[in-house]
Structures are given as structure tokens and as C-alpha cells.
Design an enzyme around this catalytic site. Structure first.
Site, PDB file in Angstrom:
ATOM      1  N   GLU A  58       0.831  -1.213   0.000  1.00 46.63           N
ATOM      2  CA  GLU A  58       0.000   0.000   0.000  1.00 46.63           C
ATOM      3  C   GLU A  58       0.862   1.259   0.000  1.00 46.63           C
ATOM      4  OE1 GLU A  58      -0.109  -2.651   2.011  1.00 46.63           O
ATOM      5  OE2 GLU A  58      -1.992  -2.747   3.131  1.00 46.63           O
ATOM      6  N   CYS A  89      -0.387   1.136   7.156  1.00 43.87           N
ATOM      7  CA  CYS A  89      -0.920   1.400   5.821  1.00 43.87           C
ATOM      8  C   CYS A  89      -2.302   2.045   5.897  1.00 43.87           C
ATOM      9  CB  CYS A  89      -0.961   0.116   5.016  1.00 43.87           C
ATOM     10  SG  CYS A  89       0.704  -0.524   4.695  1.00 43.87           S
TER      11      CYS A  89
END
Ligand SMILES: [Zn+2]
Length: 389
Positions: A58, A89
Site C-alpha cells: 500500500e 498502511c
């Protein structure tokens, strides 16, 4: 340019990144950032190769998108990721103000989008980001499961190559030991001591090597080092060292198929090698009654290494302190008759003379009561009793 028309299409783009991660030997997680149906950022999990704990898919995808769009805010973008994002993330996605986060498989251990906690449902943090869960979840988790299975196989093949198995011996498959309750310690193996004759010995060796006291925990039959799982944490918390072998024929050690292998002399020789190889000093020998005949000559032959003996007066098996799962675990190394040769041999091994000899040597220590053996309480008592002055 191909436009991604729905969430499945976005997730397929993320899956392609995950596959690339797997090919690079990283845990296969992939992510893409999509705006108006166009992929504007790609990322794949790469912490190992990049020596970077933040190199999650991510983060990589958000960075890529922000670079490409020339903006640290990703308004109107959707982040697709194959695995539920972690705290880091999820935080990054909130900072980037992406409009949506769409993930595939749930991550029960570290997921911060609903599994362990849900940052996206926290109104004090998040006013922007919508979340959608479980898109192509089966494919996403199958990719992960396949990766871990393959890695396990490779590890097992490497372990076999390091300690090859003799034709006349068995080795309990690792799967039998998966998910043991309360047994977190790293395995140690030896197979090159002459007394082992190429058989693989498994033992635990935890705590500082220069500890004031070392607890050498010796199981009897039928048992293995797992027997001592409640006592080990107490010894380690006291700052002491713990060494707990699985005798040949037991636990994670190799098991000769023929009961005839098991003579008291052979086992004593191997234990003696362990004393020397691991350089055990200031030992308290912790043992089950049924191992006493092996232990007495060992102590007598290397008295200078021993500070005392703790004799545990109980047989393993279904007992007050054992759960059903633990009872299964105690029996895990012995799945069939072939794996039980040592149990047979040990039952026949103890002569009355050995027993008397053992009694004579072992009286200089502490003795548990029947109910308390192998418990954390017994370990606490022993730490107190044997505390170096
Ligand atoms: Zn993450």
C-alpha cells in the site's frame, strides 16, 4: 488505455502486483491506486529485499501515485489491496485522503480495517475514506496460502539436507508439531556428535549462556521436552538458562525403528555429549522419575557440572494441569507403532538396581509432590530453593 470498470477489475490489477511480489520471494501482497478507472500507482510488498519495514504494498502504491500525480493528497482515488491493511498502511491511506480502500482477504492478526481494530470507523481520525471488504477474497488468500505452503516445503527440504535421515530411523513430520500450545521456543538440532551416529537430536537452549544457573530438563517415557513448557518461562524469567533435549526416539529427535537401539549406555553417552557441546555448568538436573536411571550415572560422571537435582514425581498424560489440546501435543511425536519404539524400549530398560542407584544420587535435591510436577508453581519453588548464594 484500459479503463477499470469495477472493483473486481481493480483487485485483479492488485493481484498481479501480489504475484510479482511472490516471484521476488516476498509475502505476496499487491496494491494499486486507481483514479477515474485508470491505475495511477502500483506497489508490491518488498520489505525483505529493500531492507525496509515500511515497504508494504500500500505504501509503495500510494508513493507511486503521489509522485505521478504530483500531489501528496490523493483525493478521489481508490486504493485496492489484496490483504487487509495494517495500522501503518491504514494510517497512510487516511493521510493521503483516498476516497476508498478496497481490500481482498481479511488479516486476523494485524488487520486495522475491521479485524484487530478498525481505523476507518474511528470518527476522530477519519472523515474521508470509505472501506469495502472481501473483493476476490478467495483468490487473494489462496495466493498467500500457496506461498506459505511452498516456503514451508522449502524450509523442510533444507532441514532434511542439513540433517539427513538414516534409513533405519523415522522422523515425525513437522506438521505434527504445528500449532502446539505454549511451545514458542526455537528448535536446535545436532547430528554430528559421534555418539549420535548420524541421528538428529532436537533440544531447546534458551537464556544467557553465562547464567548463574542452568536447568537441564530431562524427560522420561512417554514424554518429550514439551513436558516442561510450564516451567521454562519461570526459569527464564529468573535470568537462568534452560536446556531441554528430546532423547533420541522422542519428540522432534529421530526415532530408530528398532527398539534395540535404546540402551542406557547410548543415551548416557549422548547426554554427556550435550553437557560438553553446550558447555553446561552450574546445572540443576530436572527430571521425571522414569528418566532417573539414565540421570544418576550422568551426574556421577560429571559431578562438577551439577548444583542439584529436582525430581518430578509424576507421569505425563491426562492430568489436572493439562488441557485436551496439550495432551494431544504431548503425544504428537508418536503417531504410530513405528514412532513408538523408544517407549517400548524404555519401559523394559529400568532395572531395580538402576532405580536404587538413582535414588542414592538424587536425594541431594528437591522433590516435587505428585500433583505439582511440571507446573509453574513447582518451578517457582525450585528457583527459590536452588537460588545461588
Ligand atoms: Zn501495511
Amino acid at each position: 488505455m484500459e479503463l477499470l470498470s469495477n472493483d473486481e477489475a481493480g483487485m485483479r490489477a492488485a493481484l498481479a502486483q501480489a504475484q510479482a511480489a511472490a516471484q521476488a520471494g516476498e509475502v505476496p501482497v499487491g496494491a494499486v491506486v486507481v483514479r477515474d478507472g485508470v491505475v495511477v500507482g502500483r506497489g508490491r510488498n518488498a520489505p525483505v529485499a529493500s531492507h525496509d519495514p515500511t515497504a508494504h504494498a500500500e505504501i509503495q502504491a500510494l508513493r507511486d501515485a503521489a509522485q505521478r500525480l504530483g500531489n501528496y493528497r490523493l483525493d478521489g482515488c481508490t486504493l485496492y489491496v489484496t490483504l487487509e491493511p495494517c495500522v501503518m498502511c491504514s494510517g497512510a491511506a487516511l493521510h493521503a485522503r483516498v476516497a476508498r480502500v478496497v481490500y481482498g482477504a481479511a488479516e486476523p492478526k494485524t488487520g486495522a480495517a475491521g479485524s484487530v481494530l478498525d481505523l476507518f470507523a474511528e470518527p476522530r481520525l477519519n472523515h474521508h475514506t470509505q472501506i469495502a471488504r472481501g473483493v476476490l477474497a478467495d483468490e487473494c488468500s489462496a495466493l498467500l496460502a500457496g506461498f506459505f505452503q511452498q516456503r514451508r516445503r522449502q524450509n523442510q527440504a533444507a532441514a532434511r539436507a542439513a540433517h539427513p535421515l538414516r534409513d533405519d530411523a523415522l522422523r515425525t513430520p513437522d506438521a505434527a508439531f504445528a500449532h502446539l500450545p505454549d511451545y514458542p521456543w526455537a528448535p536446535r538440532y545436532a547430528s554430528d556428535w559421534p555418539s549420535l551416529q548420524g541421528l538428529r537430536l532436537h533440544y531447546l537452549d534458551e537464556g544467557p549462556r553465562d547464567a548463574p544457573l542452568t536447568w537441564l530438563c530431562l524427560h522420561g517415557a512417554p514424554a518429550w521436552s514439551y513436558l516442561y513448557r510450564r516451567m521454562l518461562p519461570v526459569f527464564l524469567a529468573a535470568g537462568h538458562r534452560v536446556v531441554a533435549p528430546d532423547l533420541i526416539g522422542f519428540g522432534k529427535s529421530d526415532k530408530p525403528k528398532k527398539p534395540g537401539f535404546h540402551t542406557p549406555e547410548r543415551h548416557r553417552e549422548i547426554l554427556h555429549a550435550l553437557l560438553q557441546q553446550a558447555d553446561l555448568q552450574r546445572c540443576v538436573l530436572v527430571l521425571q522419575r522414569s528418566a532417573a536411571p539414565l540421570a544418576a550415572p550422568l551426574v556421577m560422571a560429571a559431578r562438577e557440572r551439577f548444583a542439584g537435582v529436582l525430581l518430578l514425581e509424576s507421569a505425563p498424560g491426562p492430568g489436572a494441569v493439562e488441557t485436551a489440546a496439550e495432551s494431544v501435543a504431548l503425544n504428537a511425536p508418536f503417531p504410530d507403532r513405528g514412532h513408538r519404539a523408544a517407549l517400548q524400549a524404555f519401559a523394559a530398560m529400568h532395572s531395580a538396581q538402576d532405580q536404587a542407584l538413582a535414588e542414592g544420587v538424587l536425594l541431594r535435591g528437591l522433590r516435587s509432590t505428585r500433583g505439582a510436577a511440571h507446573s509453574a508453581d513447582m518451578a517457582l519453588q525450585a528457583v527459590e530453593y536452588f537460588r545461588p548464594s
